[in-house]
Write an enzyme that holds these catalytic residues in place. Structure first.
Site, PDB file in Angstrom:
ATOM      1  N   GLY A  10      36.075 -89.768  15.815  1.00 14.11           N
ATOM      2  CA  GLY A  10      36.003 -88.803  14.728  1.00 14.11           C
ATOM      3  C   GLY A  10      36.374 -87.403  15.195  1.00 14.11           C
ATOM      4  O   GLY A  10      36.554 -87.148  16.395  1.00 14.11           O
ATOM      5  N   THR A  57      31.807 -91.201   6.085  1.00 16.89           N
ATOM      6  CA  THR A  57      32.278 -89.943   5.502  1.00 16.89           C
ATOM      7  C   THR A  57      33.271 -90.103   4.360  1.00 16.89           C
ATOM      8  O   THR A  57      33.767 -89.098   3.846  1.00 16.89           O
ATOM      9  CB  THR A  57      32.926 -89.069   6.589  1.00 16.89           C
ATOM     10  OG1 THR A  57      34.011 -89.787   7.202  1.00 16.89           O
ATOM     11  CG2 THR A  57      31.911 -88.670   7.650  1.00 16.89           C
ATOM     12  N   TYR A 120      27.384 -90.047  -1.235  1.00 21.87           N
ATOM     13  CA  TYR A 120      27.510 -89.574   0.147  1.00 21.87           C
ATOM     14  C   TYR A 120      26.448 -88.522   0.442  1.00 21.87           C
ATOM     15  O   TYR A 120      25.724 -88.601   1.447  1.00 21.87           O
ATOM     16  CB  TYR A 120      28.905 -89.006   0.371  1.00 21.87           C
ATOM     17  CG  TYR A 120      29.050 -88.214   1.652  1.00 21.87           C
ATOM     18  CD1 TYR A 120      29.023 -88.848   2.892  1.00 21.87           C
ATOM     19  CD2 TYR A 120      29.218 -86.827   1.628  1.00 21.87           C
ATOM     20  CE1 TYR A 120      29.143 -88.125   4.067  1.00 21.87           C
ATOM     21  CE2 TYR A 120      29.353 -86.098   2.791  1.00 21.87           C
ATOM     22  CZ  TYR A 120      29.306 -86.751   4.003  1.00 21.87           C
ATOM     23  OH  TYR A 120      29.428 -86.028   5.173  1.00 21.87           O
ATOM     24  N   LYS A 124      23.232 -88.768   3.093  1.00 15.80           N
ATOM     25  CA  LYS A 124      23.073 -87.798   4.172  1.00 15.80           C
ATOM     26  C   LYS A 124      21.715 -87.095   4.063  1.00 15.80           C
ATOM     27  O   LYS A 124      21.058 -86.841   5.084  1.00 15.80           O
ATOM     28  CB  LYS A 124      24.206 -86.777   4.143  1.00 15.80           C
ATOM     29  CG  LYS A 124      25.569 -87.346   4.517  1.00 15.80           C
ATOM     30  CD  LYS A 124      25.624 -87.820   5.970  1.00 15.80           C
ATOM     31  CE  LYS A 124      25.655 -86.668   6.936  1.00 15.80           C
ATOM     32  NZ  LYS A 124      25.797 -87.137   8.353  1.00 15.80           N
TER      33      LYS A 124
END
Length: 279
Positions: A10, A57, A120, A124
């Protein structure tokens, strides 16, 4: 001093791999869909600190893959945080501006009440809450609009699209701070080392690039520096529907990070210019 980092390919993980005494573990070594295995990795290596730079992500796909997103973004960080707390080592976890609903115009302070608009963001936030409940020497570092020469990001998308089109329609009512992945990696590294000697600095912090700008203005600057003859037509978010809603106000108040760790907001323009010059 050895720091274990989850993530290898990443944007932030790649930058972490360039730093001294950091061991980066990719999916083959540490699959975040297996939280128990991730915790065992920490227990086996017993590093001086852990940084989690891995996450699910894909914001739009998360709307239909909520179970996987929750496993990676919430359950795995919880297991890692518990393993770190059990052996009393620092844990630095990267989170996102997407935990906020994007209302208003003022920068979001770390203690603002989160209210995510999409799956998302919710996963998180669940990860943040789980880490906080575990406790120990942890820092949750929220950031925004990450870009670098690696991985998928807004800059690379603009360069790809701008190379084949004369004009692009880009939203102008989403405002935030583009943040170089390199600076996020350096911040995580600094925080991890500081937590080794100052556990009282644990908590939630923000880091984003400066100055804040709209997506449209960011795109214009990308094309200007890259010398691409691509015009930008400013549009509203409602004119560009996506499966997942995006926050309009992603401005982050980063004052406490500078006060407690001496880490200032990076100038994204300088980094962008250097990145595109190298390309």
């Amino acid at each position: 001093m050895t720091i274990l980092a989850f993530g290898r390919t990443g944007q932030v993980a790649t930058e972490l791999s360039y730093l001294p005494n950091v061991m980066c573990f990719g999916r083959d070594d540490a699959d975040l869909t297996d939280p128990v295995a991730c915790a065992k990795l920490v227990e086996t290596h017993r590093p001086r600190a852990v940084i989690n730079a891995a996450a699910y992500t894909n914001v739009d796909r998360a709307e239909v893959e909520e179970d996987i997103a929750h496993l990676v973004n919430a359950e795995a960080p919880k297991a890692i945080a518990q393993a770190c707390a059990d052996i009393d080592i620092p844990f630095v976890h990267i989170s996102t501006d997407y935990v906020f609903d994007g209302s208003g115009h003022d920068p979001w302070p770390p203690d603002a009440r989160p209210f995510p608009l999409n799956t998302y963001g919710r996963t998180k936030l669940s990860g943040e809450n789980a880490i906080s409940e575990v406790g120990g020497r942890y820092v949750i570092l929220r950031t925004s609009w990450v870009f670098s020469p690696n991985g998928e990001n807004f800059v690379k998308s603009m360069l790809r699209l701008g190379a084949t089109r004369d004009e692009l329609r880009i939203v102008a009512d989403q405002v935030g701070g583009p943040t170089p992945a390199r600076d996020i990696a350096l911040a995580c590294h600094t925080i991890a080392k500081e937590l080794m000697v100052s556990p009282g600095k644990a908590g939630v912090y923000h880091l984003s690039g400066t100055p804040d700008c709209s997506r449209a203005d960011f795109a214009r600057e990308i094309f200007t520096i890259a010398q691409m003859p691509c015009d930008v037509e400013a549009i509203l978010t409602c004119e560009f529907p996506t499966p997942a809603d995006r926050p309009k106000n992603s401005r982050l108040d980063c004052g406490s990070l500078e006060q407690r760790f001496g880490i200032s907001r990076p100038n994204w323009h300088s980094y962008l210019q250097a990145q595109l010059t190298e390309c």
